[in-house]
Scaffold this motif. Structure first.
Motif, PDB file in Angstrom:
ATOM      1  N   UNK A   7       1.833   3.192   5.512  1.00 24.89           N
ATOM      2  CA  UNK A   7       2.190   4.600   5.651  1.00 24.89           C
ATOM      3  C   UNK A   7       1.102   5.434   5.005  1.00 24.89           C
ATOM      4  N   UNK A   8       1.023   6.689   5.423  1.00 30.37           N
ATOM      5  CA  UNK A   8       0.064   7.607   4.825  1.00 30.37           C
ATOM      6  C   UNK A   8       0.811   8.516   3.859  1.00 30.37           C
ATOM      7  N   UNK A  14      -0.480   3.734   1.871  1.00 29.06           N
ATOM      8  CA  UNK A  14       0.478   2.934   1.108  1.00 29.06           C
ATOM      9  C   UNK A  14       0.828   1.684   1.904  1.00 29.06           C
ATOM     10  N   UNK A  15       0.653   0.526   1.274  1.00 34.39           N
ATOM     11  CA  UNK A  15       1.031  -0.758   1.862  1.00 34.39           C
ATOM     12  C   UNK A  15       2.359  -1.170   1.248  1.00 34.39           C
ATOM     13  N   UNK A  16       3.343  -1.462   2.089  1.00 34.31           N
ATOM     14  CA  UNK A  16       4.688  -1.808   1.628  1.00 34.31           C
ATOM     15  C   UNK A  16       5.033  -3.189   2.142  1.00 34.31           C
ATOM     16  N   UNK A  17       5.463  -4.064   1.250  1.00 35.23           N
ATOM     17  CA  UNK A  17       5.924  -5.391   1.645  1.00 35.23           C
ATOM     18  C   UNK A  17       7.348  -5.239   2.178  1.00 35.23           C
ATOM     19  N   UNK A  18       7.548  -5.513   3.457  1.00 33.23           N
ATOM     20  CA  UNK A  18       8.838  -5.257   4.085  1.00 33.23           C
ATOM     21  C   UNK A  18       9.966  -6.083   3.482  1.00 33.23           C
ATOM     22  N   UNK A  19       9.721  -7.327   3.122  1.00 36.65           N
ATOM     23  CA  UNK A  19      10.778  -8.161   2.537  1.00 36.65           C
ATOM     24  C   UNK A  19      11.197  -7.626   1.173  1.00 36.65           C
ATOM     25  N   UNK A 152      10.288   0.770  -7.489  1.00 41.52           N
ATOM     26  CA  UNK A 152       8.905   0.322  -7.706  1.00 41.52           C
ATOM     27  C   UNK A 152       8.760  -1.196  -7.620  1.00 41.52           C
ATOM     28  N   UNK A 153       9.824  -1.918  -8.000  1.00 41.99           N
ATOM     29  CA  UNK A 153       9.770  -3.380  -7.993  1.00 41.99           C
ATOM     30  C   UNK A 153      11.059  -3.942  -7.396  1.00 41.99           C
ATOM     31  N   UNK A 154      10.991  -5.191  -6.981  1.00 40.68           N
ATOM     32  CA  UNK A 154      12.192  -5.877  -6.503  1.00 40.68           C
ATOM     33  C   UNK A 154      13.011  -6.306  -7.723  1.00 40.68           C
ATOM     34  N   UNK A 159       6.066  -6.165  -7.400  1.00 42.51           N
ATOM     35  CA  UNK A 159       5.707  -4.820  -6.947  1.00 42.51           C
ATOM     36  C   UNK A 159       5.927  -4.730  -5.440  1.00 42.51           C
ATOM     37  N   UNK A 160       6.533  -3.618  -5.002  1.00 47.98           N
ATOM     38  CA  UNK A 160       6.907  -3.434  -3.601  1.00 47.98           C
ATOM     39  C   UNK A 160       5.768  -2.830  -2.778  1.00 47.98           C
ATOM     40  N   UNK A 161       5.033  -1.892  -3.368  1.00 48.33           N
ATOM     41  CA  UNK A 161       3.991  -1.221  -2.586  1.00 48.33           C
ATOM     42  C   UNK A 161       2.722  -1.027  -3.406  1.00 48.33           C
ATOM     43  N   UNK A 162       1.656  -0.771  -2.671  1.00 45.49           N
ATOM     44  CA  UNK A 162       0.357  -0.503  -3.299  1.00 45.49           C
ATOM     45  C   UNK A 162      -0.312   0.614  -2.503  1.00 45.49           C
ATOM     46  N   UNK A 163      -0.809   1.614  -3.210  1.00 49.43           N
ATOM     47  CA  UNK A 163      -1.494   2.721  -2.545  1.00 49.43           C
ATOM     48  C   UNK A 163      -2.992   2.586  -2.733  1.00 49.43           C
ATOM     49  N   UNK A 164      -3.704   2.662  -1.626  1.00 44.52           N
ATOM     50  CA  UNK A 164      -5.169   2.675  -1.656  1.00 44.52           C
ATOM     51  C   UNK A 164      -5.572   4.147  -1.629  1.00 44.52           C
ATOM     52  N   UNK A 165      -6.198   4.641  -2.697  1.00 49.03           N
ATOM     53  CA  UNK A 165      -6.539   6.069  -2.761  1.00 49.03           C
ATOM     54  C   UNK A 165      -7.421   6.508  -1.587  1.00 49.03           C
TER      55      UNK A 165
END
Length: 177
Positions: A7-8, A14-19, A152-154, A159-165
Motif C-alpha cells: 500500500x502507499x 508499506x509492505x504488509x504480511x497478509x497472514x 503493530x505486531x501479531x 512485526x506486521x508491516x514495514x514501510x519503505x520511506x
C-alpha cells in the motif's frame, strides 16, 4: 508471492504480511468478544493421541467447549477422539491440524490460557502466506487490520508491516525528494 500486500502511505510504501495482519485482527476479535461461536461438524475423522494426552483432553472437556471445541472419545481401547464441534472461524480448516496446539494450550498456566487458545485459533484460521487474495479481499483485510488495537505486531510479537520511506524509493530510481 501472494504473501505481502503493498500500500502507499504518506511516508512511503508499506509492505504488509497478509497472514500476520489477519492473525492480529482475528485474535483481537476473539479476545474482545470473549465467546467463540461453534460449528457442528457433520463428519470428522478420528485422530490418535497418546494416553496422557487423551486423559488431558477428557479432563478439560469444559475448557475446550469454552473455546468452541467439542470432542467425542472412542469407546474402544484405542486412544482416539474426533471433533464434534470446532470454532466457526475454523470451519473451512482441517481440525486435526490443531489438536496438538490445543494440547499444548491446555498445559499452559491457567492465567495465560485465554491468550494461548485465542492465539492458536487465530493463527490456524488466518489467511496463509501464499494464498491468493482478490483486490477486494486485500482492501478489506488492510482496513480490518488497521482498525485493530495493538496493530503493530501479531500476538506472538512478529512485526506486521514495514514501510519503505519515499526518499529511499526515489533514491533507488535516481530521484531526489
Amino acid at each position: 508471492a501472494n504473501t505481502y500486500i503493498v500500500t502507499e502511505t504518506e511516508s512511503g510504501l508499506q509492505l504488509i504480511d497478509q497472514h500476520i495482519a489477519h492473525e492480529r485482527y482475528l485474535y483481537q476479535q476473539l479476545k474482545d468478544s470473549k465467546t467463540v461461536s461453534s460449528q457442528l461438524l457433520l463428519t470428522s475423522s478420528p485422530f490418535e493421541v497418546e494416553i496422557d494426552e487423551l486423559f488431558l483432553l477428557q479432563e478439560n472437556k469444559n475448557t475446550l467447549e469454552k473455546y468452541g471445541f467439542e470432542l467425542e472419545f472412542s469407546s474402544n481401547a484405542a486412544c482416539e477422539a474426533r471433533f464434534k464441534k470446532i470454532p466457526q472461524i475454523l470451519a473451512d480448516k482441517n481440525p486435526e491440524n490443531i489438536i496438538y496446539e490445543l494440547i499444548e494450550a491446555l498445559k499452559t498456566d491457567p492465567e495465560n490460557m485465554d491468550n494461548e487458545f485465542y492465539e492458536k485459533i487465530a493463527c490456524k484460521a488466518a489467511i496463509k502466506a501464499g494464498e491468493k487474495l482478490s483486490l477486494w479481499q486485500m482492501e478489506e483485510l488492510v482496513a480490518s487490520w488497521m482498525s485493530t488495537k495493538l496493530n503493530k505486531t501479531c500476538p506472538h510479537g512478529r512485526i506486521i508491516s514495514h514501510t519503505i520511506p519515499l526518499k529511499e524509493v526515489a533514491g533507488f530510481f535516481g530521484r531526489k525528494i
